[in-house]
Design a protein around this motif. Sequence first.
Motif, PDB file in Angstrom:
ATOM      1  N   VAL A   2       0.818  -1.210   0.000  1.00 19.15           N
ATOM      2  CA  VAL A   2       0.000   0.000   0.000  1.00 19.15           C
ATOM      3  C   VAL A   2       0.856   1.266   0.000  1.00 19.15           C
ATOM      4  O   VAL A   2       0.436   2.293  -0.530  1.00 19.15           O
ATOM      5  N   GLU A   3       2.046   1.194   0.528  1.00 24.69           N
ATOM      6  CA  GLU A   3       2.916   2.360   0.587  1.00 24.69           C
ATOM      7  C   GLU A   3       3.319   2.854  -0.801  1.00 24.69           C
ATOM      8  O   GLU A   3       3.616   4.031  -0.982  1.00 24.69           O
ATOM      9  N   VAL A   4       3.351   1.992  -1.791  1.00 23.95           N
ATOM     10  CA  VAL A   4       3.783   2.388  -3.133  1.00 23.95           C
ATOM     11  C   VAL A   4       2.622   2.641  -4.095  1.00 23.95           C
ATOM     12  O   VAL A   4       2.852   2.964  -5.259  1.00 23.95           O
ATOM     13  N   ILE A   5       1.416   2.527  -3.612  1.00 22.33           N
ATOM     14  CA  ILE A   5       0.245   2.769  -4.469  1.00 22.33           C
ATOM     15  C   ILE A   5       0.065   4.266  -4.670  1.00 22.33           C
ATOM     16  O   ILE A   5       0.046   5.038  -3.718  1.00 22.33           O
ATOM     17  N   ASP A   6      -0.069   4.668  -5.912  1.00 19.19           N
ATOM     18  CA  ASP A   6      -0.358   6.056  -6.268  1.00 19.19           C
ATOM     19  C   ASP A   6      -1.882   6.219  -6.239  1.00 19.19           C
ATOM     20  O   ASP A   6      -2.597   5.553  -6.990  1.00 19.19           O
ATOM     21  N   ALA A   7      -2.371   7.101  -5.375  1.00 16.51           N
ATOM     22  CA  ALA A   7      -3.816   7.265  -5.182  1.00 16.51           C
ATOM     23  C   ALA A   7      -4.540   7.663  -6.471  1.00 16.51           C
ATOM     24  O   ALA A   7      -5.636   7.170  -6.754  1.00 16.51           O
ATOM     25  N   LYS A   8      -3.949   8.531  -7.266  1.00 10.18           N
ATOM     26  CA  LYS A   8      -4.594   8.963  -8.517  1.00 10.18           C
ATOM     27  C   LYS A   8      -4.696   7.821  -9.517  1.00 10.18           C
ATOM     28  O   LYS A   8      -5.726   7.632 -10.155  1.00 10.18           O
ATOM     29  N   LYS A   9      -3.637   7.034  -9.627  1.00  8.25           N
ATOM     30  CA  LYS A   9      -3.662   5.892 -10.540  1.00  8.25           C
ATOM     31  C   LYS A   9      -4.637   4.829 -10.041  1.00  8.25           C
ATOM     32  O   LYS A   9      -5.298   4.160 -10.835  1.00  8.25           O
ATOM     33  N   LEU A  10      -4.724   4.698  -8.728  1.00 13.46           N
ATOM     34  CA  LEU A  10      -5.671   3.748  -8.143  1.00 13.46           C
ATOM     35  C   LEU A  10      -7.099   4.129  -8.504  1.00 13.46           C
ATOM     36  O   LEU A  10      -7.905   3.275  -8.884  1.00 13.46           O
TER      37      LEU A  10
END
Length: 82
Positions: A2-10
Amino acid sequence: LVEVIDAKKLAVAARHAPIAWVQRLGHLLEMLDHGAKAEALQKVVADAGPDYVRLAPWAKKSGRYDPKWRVIANTTVEPDDL
């Protein structure tokens, strides 16, 4: 992860996934104190106006209703200790 997830891309990817998956993921992210990532999914869920879904679809028992994500928390989730 979860630390490397980009919120916008998600949020973009979430628009192409089944809404029940997005609801469950948002519920879990918020439960695990990853509110910024969860918020990226909130508009996707709000726009879809989905019915409630069970967190564990195979478990027929009832559970606590989460009105924000429209998830029925019908199982206990225990994250691994880091």
